[in-house]
Design a protein around this motif. Structure first.
Motif, mmCIF file in Angstrom:
data_model
loop_
_atom_site.group_PDB
_atom_site.id
_atom_site.type_symbol
_atom_site.label_atom_id
_atom_site.label_comp_id
_atom_site.label_asym_id
_atom_site.label_seq_id
_atom_site.Cartn_x
_atom_site.Cartn_y
_atom_site.Cartn_z
ATOM 1 N N LEU A 120 52.174 38.062 54.260
ATOM 2 C CA LEU A 120 51.404 37.789 52.562
ATOM 3 C C LEU A 120 49.910 38.415 52.346
ATOM 4 C CD1 LEU A 120 54.158 35.329 52.759
ATOM 5 C CD2 LEU A 120 54.382 37.581 51.812
ATOM 6 N N LEU A 121 49.086 37.601 53.326
ATOM 7 C CA LEU A 121 47.221 36.974 52.933
ATOM 8 C C LEU A 121 47.155 38.942 52.777
ATOM 9 C CD1 LEU A 121 45.039 35.754 52.073
ATOM 10 C CD2 LEU A 121 44.842 35.596 55.338
ATOM 11 N N ALA A 122 47.551 39.496 53.779
ATOM 12 C CA ALA A 122 46.765 41.040 53.943
ATOM 13 C C ALA A 122 47.907 42.063 52.722
ATOM 14 C CB ALA A 122 47.277 41.899 55.068
ATOM 15 N N ARG A 123 48.974 41.757 52.226
ATOM 16 C CA ARG A 123 49.634 41.765 50.804
ATOM 17 C C ARG A 123 48.636 41.764 49.721
ATOM 18 N NH1 ARG A 123 55.110 44.196 50.476
ATOM 19 N NH2 ARG A 123 54.801 45.721 48.802
ATOM 20 N N ALA A 124 48.223 40.064 49.811
ATOM 21 C CA ALA A 124 47.841 40.191 48.415
ATOM 22 C C ALA A 124 46.270 40.783 48.407
ATOM 23 C CB ALA A 124 48.062 38.620 48.743
ATOM 24 N N MET A 125 46.006 40.419 49.484
ATOM 25 C CA MET A 125 44.264 41.459 49.500
ATOM 26 C C MET A 125 44.558 42.968 49.000
ATOM 27 S SD MET A 125 43.197 39.713 52.890
ATOM 28 C CE MET A 125 41.754 40.575 53.142
ATOM 29 N N THR A 126 45.510 43.451 49.556
ATOM 30 C CA THR A 126 45.210 45.298 49.487
ATOM 31 C C THR A 126 46.383 45.845 48.281
ATOM 32 O OG1 THR A 126 46.740 45.182 51.693
ATOM 33 C CG2 THR A 126 43.917 45.186 52.144
ATOM 34 N N GLY A 127 47.746 44.625 48.645
ATOM 35 C CA GLY A 127 49.043 45.377 47.204
ATOM 36 C C GLY A 127 49.540 46.449 48.677
ATOM 37 N N ASP A 128 49.145 46.861 49.926
ATOM 38 C CA ASP A 128 49.819 47.643 50.796
ATOM 39 C C ASP A 128 50.514 47.326 51.491
ATOM 40 O OD1 ASP A 128 49.756 49.467 52.736
ATOM 41 O OD2 ASP A 128 48.133 50.747 51.915
ATOM 42 N N ARG A 129 51.669 47.445 51.888
ATOM 43 C CA ARG A 129 52.529 46.970 52.492
ATOM 44 C C ARG A 129 52.979 47.352 53.862
ATOM 45 N NH1 ARG A 129 59.395 49.179 52.764
ATOM 46 N NH2 ARG A 129 59.947 47.596 54.223
ATOM 47 N N ILE A 130 52.099 48.402 54.364
ATOM 48 C CA ILE A 130 52.184 49.189 55.984
ATOM 49 C C ILE A 130 50.563 47.288 56.545
ATOM 50 C CG2 ILE A 130 51.332 50.798 57.340
ATOM 51 C CD1 ILE A 130 54.494 51.287 56.671
ATOM 52 N N ILE A 131 49.760 47.861 55.588
ATOM 53 C CA ILE A 131 48.235 47.168 56.344
ATOM 54 C C ILE A 131 48.770 46.043 56.511
ATOM 55 C CG2 ILE A 131 45.997 46.612 55.137
ATOM 56 C CD1 ILE A 131 45.580 48.354 53.895
#
Length: 565
Positions: A120-131
């Motif tokens: 969830l943190l990475a998704r909020a940071m980048t908006g990228d599902r795969i990341i």
């Protein structure tokens, strides 16, 4: 460079469904992988410390009789909540009646939830599902997280809640509101109420984030005051909930428990700088390979891992630099950066090499990896993420391989303790042990815990306590203010007294351990001169007759006074 979309991401209903599906797959998949590792590893202790044995013994009253079980201020929520979860596992038949191993299952579940938080943190940071997915997988693959998720140490639930609070603060404190500040404060307080010392690295980080992300001075002060007030209120509510229970304390006693502050572990020494380096690099890579014979003097583990961590930090910093004046970058840097800096100073005062002391402090590596993934995707859209995914798989495989030599120690030590009982009648034997030796840990598990020393012993034979032992550095741990001469005299007096009472004194492994190895195993609590004095006294004042060589416990010797004493 394209600005980061941190905290500006807006997901539609379709994206929300995808997020929930990703979370379910990550949490369930991570749990399955970790539980499979637990069953394969067959080593609930992990091979680092024996804390899990003693934590499980303290946890047992919360499983069998929670109404009368004692509370512990430094782990106020850990025992009640994990006790209730162990009762649930009993009902499900999962390691029923064995909290020592049930702890591993609960830690695996906690780490799996933490994997979801990293996503969830990475998704909020980048908006990228795969990341987001790759970041969650990377977080689980790091050595400390993976290892502490499959053993019975007590840090994982506290870390999971604290990491969630840090992730939320990194996103929300970019644009703070009363509701956001209060929510993070409550979550943060819940985290350190599981494990008190986690408050210290992250509290200054939270306050720094509120200060640097709010341009108006009055609002800065107001947000910080609100955070501290909500922290105190949460502590007061928890204290009130347990008012009258055995061991219950007030809110201010929870905020300052003083755990280990005046213990032998406390204090700054130059030796701890080396231990600090070990603790930092071990967060990422296990110690499966430390040196190569064909590269004499080259410590491949420390230097390569240091290079990797510096590289991750450099790439992440370069990604954040264009947005350095924005709240989203400041919040991320303050929360994870200040936690790292404050935490390592704190660790230098305590036990910097311990995974439990580093896991929350090194949490910056996970959001930094998300930024590395973003950089790779921008530079090499398809091949970049594929390469990073392969690196994560390799990291996980390497860290599993690193712990393979520790596999099966639970079964091996159970057999070793049975052999030890066959070799030496516990009713007539006092063992002289290194206080951190696994013989002490597993004898405590299978024979029952007992404080070191012979003060309460009568003449041999004596059935209870079944486990009777003298700690080689027992008085060093309990009386760090004593002189070396007093420690030596106390150890000599205990051995002489045990022999005078008619007991055999069996020394395990200590008699032939090299001085350098003894310093490595004990350097955190005693200097070389003190350890050397204890070892010289042992070899000068006593004679040792070989008793047995156990393939797990090591060499056993029977002690007698030296000729002429």
């Amino acid at each position: 460079m394209t600005p980061l979309p941190l905290s500006d991401v807006r997901l539609d209903s379709r994206s929300n469904r995808g997020t929930f599906l990703d979370l379910a797959l990550l949490v369930v998949g991570s749990s399955a992988v970790l539980i499979a590792l637990i069953l394969w590893f067959d080593n609930a202790q992990g091979g680092l410390t024996g804390n899990g044995v003693f934590k499980s013994l303290e946890l047992t009253p919360w499983v069998v009789d929670p109404a009368h079980a004692p509370l512990y201020p430094s782990n106020y929520l850990f025992y009640p909540i994990y006790g209730a979860l162990c009762r649930l596992l009993d009902l499900l038949g999962v390691f029923a009646g064995d909290p020592r191993r049930q702890l591993t299952i609960l830690n695996a579940a906690s780490a799996s939830l933490c994997t979801g938080v990293a996503y969830l943190l990475a998704r909020a940071m980048t908006g990228d599902r795969i990341i987001g997915l790759l970041t969650g997988a990377f977080h689980l693959a790091t050595s400390h997280v993976m290892f502490l998720a499959i053993v019975n140490e007590d840090i994982m639930p506290s870390y999971t809640v604290m990491f969630a609070a840090m992730a939320l603060a990194a996103v929300w404190f970019a644009h703070p509101s009363a509701a956001r500040v209060a929510a993070v404060a409550v979550l943060f307080s819940t985290g350190w109420l599981f494990e008190w010392r986690l408050m210290f690295p992250t509290l200054p980080a939270m306050l720094a984030a509120l200060w640097f992300c709010e341009p108006r001075l009055k609002r800065r002060i107001a947000w910080i005051a609100l955070f501290l007030a909500c922290m105190l209120a949460t502590t007061a509510v928890v204290a009130m909930a347990w008012h009258g229970h055995t061991g219950a304390v007030g809110p201010f006693d929870l905020i300052w428990t003083g755990k280990a502050v005046r213990s032998v572990w406390a204090g700054f020494t130059w030796a701890k700088v080396g231990y600090l380096w070990d603790g930092i690099v071990a967060y990422l890579l296990g110690t499966g390979v430390t040196t190569f014979d064909w590269l004499p003097g080259w410590d491949i583990w420390r230097f390569v891992t240091t290079f990797l961590l510096v590289g991750i930090a450099f790439v992440a910093s370069s990604m954040l630099w264009p947005t350095r004046d924005e709240g989203r970058a400041r919040a991320l840097l303050a929360v994870f950066g200040v936690t790292f800096l404050a935490g390592e100073v704190f660790n230098l005062y305590s036990q910097p090499q311990d995974p439990q002391m580093q896991i929350n402090v090194m949490a910056w590596v996970t959001p930094a990896w998300a930024l590395v993934l973003l950089a790779a995707r921008r530079r090499w859209p398809a091949r970049g993420l594929a390469a990073m995914a392969a690196a994560t798989v390799a990291l996980f495989a390497y860290n599993v391989w690193s712990i393979a030599p520790l596999r099966g120690l639970d079964s091996k030590w159970r057999n070793a303790i049975e052999r030890l009982e066959h070799e030496s009648d516990p009713a007539r034997t006092v063992f002289l042990l290194h206080d951190f030796d696994w013989t002490m840990v597993y004898a405590s598990l299978h024979w029952g815990t007992a404080e070191p020393g012979i003060a309460g012993l009568g003449p041999a034979p004596q059935a209870l306590p079944k486990f009777k032992w003298i700690g080689f550095t027992g008085d060093v741990l309990r009386h760090p203010d004593w002189s070396a001469e007093r420690h030596v005299e106390s150890l000599r007096r205990q051995i002489d007294r045990a022999l005078a009472l008619g007991y055999e004194v069996i020394v395990v492994r200590l008699w032939d351990i090299p001085e350098a190895q003894l310093l490595t195993e004990t350097g955190m609590v005693a200097d070389a001169a003190r350890l050397g004095a204890l070892q010289r006294m042992l070899r000068t004042d006593f004679a040792a007759r070989p008793a047995a060589v156990d393939p797990v416990a090591g060499s056993l010797y029977r002690l007698q006074p030296a000729a002429g004493r």
